[in-house]
Design an enzyme around this catalytic site. Structure first.
Site, PDB file in Angstrom:
ATOM      1  N   GLN A   1       4.221 -13.299  -1.272  1.00  0.00           N
ATOM      2  CA  GLN A   1       4.870 -12.456  -1.034  1.00  0.00           C
ATOM      3  C   GLN A   1       5.779 -12.369   0.274  1.00  0.00           C
ATOM      4  OE1 GLN A   1       1.892 -12.133  -1.650  1.00  0.00           O
ATOM      5  NE2 GLN A   1       1.175 -10.408  -2.517  1.00  0.00           N
TER       6      GLN A   1
ATOM      7  N   ALA B   1       0.968  -1.104   0.162  1.00  0.00           N
ATOM      8  CA  ALA B   1       0.039  -0.097  -0.038  1.00  0.00           C
ATOM      9  C   ALA B   1       0.756   1.333  -0.032  1.00  0.00           C
ATOM     10  CB  ALA B   1      -1.177  -0.073   1.210  1.00  0.00           C
TER      11      ALA B   1
ATOM     12  N   ASP C   1      -4.219  -2.291   3.907  1.00  0.00           N
ATOM     13  CA  ASP C   1      -4.307  -1.559   2.658  1.00  0.00           C
ATOM     14  C   ASP C   1      -5.413  -0.538   2.713  1.00  0.00           C
ATOM     15  OD1 ASP C   1      -3.294  -4.235   1.654  1.00  0.00           O
ATOM     16  OD2 ASP C   1      -2.764  -3.045  -0.042  1.00  0.00           O
TER      17      ASP C   1
END
Ligand code: MRU
Length: 345
Positions: free
Chosen positions: A191, A41, A232
């Site tokens: 990730q 983000a 986010d």
């Protein structure tokens, strides 16, 4: 930003190769965001800001009002790339405002271009400072020698500084608290396995990679002292949108009495979105699930759902750690108070 381009460390190639992607147009920047060459983000906001600055630099608009029109169009393109992280519209609106404030026909477009670059650099600098502040506040909550579980990637790759949730670990490590990190893989895009493991190993911070399903038994065995994740978008009521799988970790942490911390700069708080139910959750390509890293693992023709994020209700969040302070029991009034403090600061 380097001259007439935005240069991005291509996260798709990590951990195997350090490759840089040169974005020569706003469309290149938008593609880099959509395809996860750049992700996370805060850095999405920073990238969008530099995308706007690039557009201003490349524009041949003859007047300030014409340039503003172009910037508004480019802003819509960038906002349309990924819907969940509020940092993208937050940065685009902030950059557009610079153009709007100078949109009188008497202003030379060149002046706006310079101010847009300065604003993008300011956004980057503020994010770096926010990471340091969140790290310092969060590190105080990490006990000596703690096993910390984290999800997705929230480190230097997705911020301008030491990271959000991972920044707390980095700060605790630098303070000599000897944290050890359980890094979950974070299916389907991995990730955790690809990026968080790479970052922590480079930093020399002890870590162990686990499959996503291993978190429950580790918590049951008392091997997790706290969970730290990023965000986010945080709705006005404190509900948190973050990488899919965050909600299950929060429920597990609640069940096992493990503190569950969300670490995010105030640019991630969206008071215009009342609750988590109002947050748009990005649905990504099924191939991320069926064909991770290019290897087909599911039968052809299988039906797939691939929501990239989920919503953790505020009631499962022990505290939100922002650069303005730690918000225990997150709720609308506490979030509003923190954001107002920022404006008057
Ligand atoms: O789809 P991604 O990789 O962009 O999702 C990233 C996350 O969910 C992160 O946890 C979040 O952006 C916080 S980054 C400091």
């Amino acid at each position: 930003m380097a001259g007439d381009s935005v240069v991005i460390l291509d996260q798709r190639a990590l951990p195997h190769r350090e490759e840089y992607l040169v974005c020569r147009s706003v469309d290149d920047v938008a593609d880099a965001i959509r395809t996860l060459a750049v992700r996370g983000a805060p850095v999405l906001g920073i990238t969008a800001a530099f995308g706007m600055a690039l557009a201003a630099t490349q524009s041949t608009a003859p007047s300030a009002p014409a340039l503003l029109k172009e910037l508004e169009r480019v802003g819509r393109t960038l906002k349309g790339t990924r819907p969940t992280a509020v940092n993208i519209p937050w940065a685009v609106d902030r950059m557009t405002e610079v153009g709007r404030a100078r949109s009188s026909p008497a202003t030379a477009p060149e002046r706006i271009r310079e101010e847009m670059i300065a604003e993008a650099l300011r956004i980057e600098r503020e994010d770096r400072d926010a990471c340091d502040a969140m790290g310092a506040l969060g590190a105080e909550l990490v006990p000596e020698g703690a096993n910390v579980l984290t999800h997705c990637n929230t480190g230097m790759l997705c911020t301008a500084g030491i990271g959000t949730a991972l920044g707390v670990v980095v700060a605790a490590h630098r303070a000599g608290k000897r944290p050890h990190v359980w890094v979950d893989e974070t299916r389907p895009v991995l990730q955790g396995a690809r990026l968080t493991a790479w970052e922590l190993m480079r930093l020399g911070i002890p870590m162990t990679l686990i499959s996503d399903g291993a978190a429950a038994s580790l918590m049951a065995a008392g091997k997790v002292a706290l969970v730290v994740v990023g965000a986010d978008r945080i709705a006005a009521n404190g509900d948190v949108a973050n990488k899919v799988g965050t909600y299950s970790l929060a429920v597990l942490a609640g069940h096992h009495g493990v503190p569950f911390y969300v670490v995010a700069p105030i640019s991630t708080v969206d008071l215009a979105t009342p609750t988590g139910a109002d947050i748009s959750i990005e649905e990504r390509d099924p191939s991320e699930v069926t064909t991770p890293l290019g290897v087909r693992i599911a039968p052809e023709g299988v039906s797939v759902a691939n929501p990239a994020f989920d919503i953790t209700p505020a009631s499962y969040v022990t505290a939100i750690i922002t650069e303005r302070g730690v918000i225990g029991r997150p709720c609308e009034s506490a979030l509003r108070e923190t954001l107002t403090a920022r404006r008057s600061a």
